[in-house]
Scaffold this motif. Structure first.
Motif, PDB file in Angstrom:
ATOM      1  N   MET A  73       4.746 -17.379 -12.220  1.00 29.50           N
ATOM      2  CA  MET A  73       6.379 -17.298 -11.998  1.00 29.50           C
ATOM      3  C   MET A  73       5.691 -16.915 -10.033  1.00 29.50           C
ATOM      4  N   CYS A  74       6.932 -17.342  -8.815  1.00 30.64           N
ATOM      5  CA  CYS A  74       6.543 -17.242  -7.785  1.00 30.64           C
ATOM      6  C   CYS A  74       7.846 -16.221  -7.103  1.00 30.64           C
ATOM      7  N   GLY A  75       7.242 -15.628  -6.255  1.00 31.56           N
ATOM      8  CA  GLY A  75       8.100 -14.876  -5.980  1.00 31.56           C
ATOM      9  C   GLY A  75       8.429 -14.015  -4.378  1.00 31.56           C
ATOM     10  N   CYS A  76       8.687 -13.704  -4.061  1.00 32.51           N
ATOM     11  CA  CYS A  76       8.990 -12.950  -2.500  1.00 32.51           C
ATOM     12  C   CYS A  76       8.231 -12.295  -2.163  1.00 32.51           C
ATOM     13  N   HIS A  77       6.745 -11.643  -1.360  1.00 31.01           N
ATOM     14  CA  HIS A  77       6.107 -10.280  -1.377  1.00 31.01           C
ATOM     15  C   HIS A  77       7.096  -9.399  -1.573  1.00 31.01           C
ATOM     16  N   PRO A  78       6.324  -7.913  -2.125  1.00 28.37           N
ATOM     17  CA  PRO A  78       7.167  -6.580  -1.883  1.00 28.37           C
ATOM     18  C   PRO A  78       7.894  -5.883  -1.023  1.00 28.37           C
ATOM     19  N   GLY A  79       8.880  -5.476  -1.257  1.00 29.92           N
ATOM     20  CA  GLY A  79       9.013  -5.444   0.286  1.00 29.92           C
ATOM     21  C   GLY A  79      10.420  -6.407   1.172  1.00 29.92           C
ATOM     22  N   ASP A  80      10.055  -7.738   1.160  1.00 32.78           N
ATOM     23  CA  ASP A  80      10.512  -8.326   1.177  1.00 32.78           C
ATOM     24  C   ASP A  80      12.265  -9.402   0.481  1.00 32.78           C
ATOM     25  N   CYS A  81      12.034  -8.994  -0.525  1.00 32.59           N
ATOM     26  CA  CYS A  81      13.016  -9.545  -1.569  1.00 32.59           C
ATOM     27  C   CYS A  81      14.596  -9.654  -1.043  1.00 32.59           C
ATOM     28  N   HIS A  82      15.127 -10.964  -1.318  1.00 29.93           N
ATOM     29  CA  HIS A  82      16.237 -10.851  -0.210  1.00 29.93           C
ATOM     30  C   HIS A  82      17.192  -9.825  -1.393  1.00 29.93           C
ATOM     31  N   TYR A  83      16.889 -10.066  -2.513  1.00 29.25           N
ATOM     32  CA  TYR A  83      17.596  -9.249  -3.753  1.00 29.25           C
ATOM     33  C   TYR A  83      17.224  -8.014  -3.711  1.00 29.25           C
ATOM     34  N   GLU A  85      15.096  -5.473  -4.994  1.00 35.41           N
ATOM     35  CA  GLU A  85      14.267  -5.130  -5.563  1.00 35.41           C
ATOM     36  C   GLU A  85      14.222  -6.537  -6.584  1.00 35.41           C
ATOM     37  N   GLY A  86      14.622  -7.431  -6.745  1.00 31.79           N
ATOM     38  CA  GLY A  86      14.404  -8.210  -7.550  1.00 31.79           C
ATOM     39  C   GLY A  86      12.662  -8.929  -7.926  1.00 31.79           C
ATOM     40  N   ASN A  87      11.784  -8.847  -7.206  1.00 29.83           N
ATOM     41  CA  ASN A  87      10.794  -8.913  -6.982  1.00 29.83           C
ATOM     42  C   ASN A  87       9.769  -7.907  -7.994  1.00 29.83           C
ATOM     43  N   LEU A  88      10.471  -6.690  -7.405  1.00 26.22           N
ATOM     44  CA  LEU A  88      10.322  -5.287  -8.252  1.00 26.22           C
ATOM     45  C   LEU A  88      10.222  -5.591 -10.428  1.00 26.22           C
ATOM     46  N   ARG A  89      11.494  -6.518 -10.495  1.00 25.60           N
ATOM     47  CA  ARG A  89      12.402  -5.872 -11.851  1.00 25.60           C
ATOM     48  C   ARG A  89      10.977  -7.154 -12.363  1.00 25.60           C
ATOM     49  N   ALA A  90      10.687  -8.892 -10.981  1.00 27.26           N
ATOM     50  CA  ALA A  90       9.919  -9.653 -12.226  1.00 27.26           C
ATOM     51  C   ALA A  90       8.533  -8.969 -12.785  1.00 27.26           C
ATOM     52  N   GLU A  91       7.504  -7.700 -11.647  1.00 28.03           N
ATOM     53  CA  GLU A  91       7.071  -7.023 -12.048  1.00 28.03           C
ATOM     54  C   GLU A  91       6.622  -6.695 -13.295  1.00 28.03           C
ATOM     55  N   SER A  92       7.905  -6.077 -13.355  1.00 28.62           N
ATOM     56  CA  SER A  92       7.993  -5.017 -14.603  1.00 28.62           C
ATOM     57  C   SER A  92       8.322  -6.234 -15.423  1.00 28.62           C
ATOM     58  N   ARG A  93       8.959  -7.216 -15.614  1.00 23.54           N
ATOM     59  CA  ARG A  93       8.907  -7.987 -16.568  1.00 23.54           C
ATOM     60  C   ARG A  93       7.650  -8.963 -17.347  1.00 23.54           C
ATOM     61  N   ALA A  94       6.808  -9.051 -16.129  1.00 20.72           N
ATOM     62  CA  ALA A  94       5.590  -9.292 -16.444  1.00 20.72           C
ATOM     63  C   ALA A  94       4.231  -8.142 -16.944  1.00 20.72           C
ATOM     64  N   GLU A  95       4.653  -7.037 -17.616  1.00 20.53           N
ATOM     65  CA  GLU A  95       3.941  -6.497 -18.628  1.00 20.53           C
ATOM     66  C   GLU A  95       4.441  -6.601 -20.242  1.00 20.53           C
ATOM     67  N   ALA A  96       5.448  -6.698 -19.993  1.00 15.34           N
ATOM     68  CA  ALA A  96       6.466  -7.487 -21.058  1.00 15.34           C
ATOM     69  C   ALA A  96       6.677  -8.747 -21.571  1.00 15.34           C
ATOM     70  N   ILE A  97       5.729 -10.128 -20.957  1.00 17.28           N
ATOM     71  CA  ILE A  97       5.671 -10.789 -20.732  1.00 17.28           C
ATOM     72  C   ILE A  97       4.087 -10.782 -21.694  1.00 17.28           C
ATOM     73  N   LYS A  98       3.170 -10.036 -21.189  1.00 16.87           N
ATOM     74  CA  LYS A  98       2.405 -10.149 -21.793  1.00 16.87           C
ATOM     75  C   LYS A  98       2.087  -9.779 -23.144  1.00 16.87           C
ATOM     76  N   LEU A  99       2.800  -8.822 -23.010  1.00 14.53           N
ATOM     77  CA  LEU A  99       2.905  -8.328 -24.752  1.00 14.53           C
ATOM     78  C   LEU A  99       3.146  -9.483 -25.696  1.00 14.53           C
ATOM     79  N   MET A 100       4.278  -9.864 -24.763  1.00 14.67           N
ATOM     80  CA  MET A 100       5.006 -10.952 -25.563  1.00 14.67           C
ATOM     81  C   MET A 100       3.975 -12.213 -26.316  1.00 14.67           C
ATOM     82  N   LEU A 101       2.740 -12.434 -25.063  1.00 12.94           N
ATOM     83  CA  LEU A 101       1.963 -13.870 -25.532  1.00 12.94           C
ATOM     84  C   LEU A 101       1.142 -13.533 -26.585  1.00 12.94           C
ATOM     85  N   GLN A 102       0.817 -11.404 -26.445  1.00 11.62           N
ATOM     86  CA  GLN A 102       0.093 -11.749 -27.052  1.00 11.62           C
ATOM     87  C   GLN A 102       0.625 -11.676 -28.824  1.00 11.62           C
ATOM     88  N   ASP A 103       1.621 -11.841 -29.143  1.00 13.62           N
ATOM     89  CA  ASP A 103       2.364 -11.905 -30.345  1.00 13.62           C
ATOM     90  C   ASP A 103       2.189 -13.674 -30.670  1.00 13.62           C
TER      91      ASP A 103
END
Length: 145
Positions: A73-83, A85-103
């Motif tokens: 998953m590639c996104g804009c650097h934090p603070g540079d998102c065109h939307y 805080e979209g990239n910050l949402r992706a960052e918070s979802r990354a934690e959920a994705i890592k938990l799902m990977l374990q499952d």
């Protein structure tokens, strides 16, 4: 004998990476790498999305359970998102994705979140190369058909 056959098959193993790249930065970086003729492995399939924050974790898991060896998953650097805080949402979802990977019994290294701006074509190529090398050491996904 079977072990020798498996080792031979894995010697030629080339991982498949699905890359979700944001339209404004990371996709432009991939394009810059191409026009600059920067070499990187052809193992990546790029899917352009408007923002990395718009990629639902289910899309990542679907890609991994349907044959991809890794998801980048590639996104804009934090603070540079065109939307904003979209990239910050992706960052918070990354934690959920890592938990799902374990499952699903998958290694965390099969998913990677990277910030790559439009001017970083060489960085995009390096990230892809590093991920391909890491996946080669992990071997094929257990979901590979």
């Amino acid at each position: 004998m079977t072990e020798a056959i498996e080792n031979t098959a894995e010697a030629g193993y080339q991982p498949l990476i699905i890359c979700f790249a944001c339209n404004w930065c990371s996709y432009a970086a991939a394009d810059l790498a191409g026009v600059s003729r920067i070499q990187y492995p052809p193992n990546v399939r790029i899917i352009r999305v408007m923002c990395s924050g718009m990629v639902h974790p289910n899309l990542v898991i679907d890609a991994l359970t349907k044959g991809a060896d890794g998801v980048l998953m590639c996104g804009c650097h934090p603070g540079d998102c065109h939307y904003r805080e979209g990239n910050l949402r992706a960052e918070s979802r990354a934690e959920a994705i890592k938990l799902m990977l374990q499952d699903f019994g998958l290694e965390e290294e099969r998913y990677r979140l990277e910030w790559v701006s439009a001017s970083e074509g060489a960085r995009f190529a390096k990230v892809v190369t590093d991920m391909v090398n890491e996946l080669k050491t992990l071997g094929p996904s257990p979901y590979k058909m």
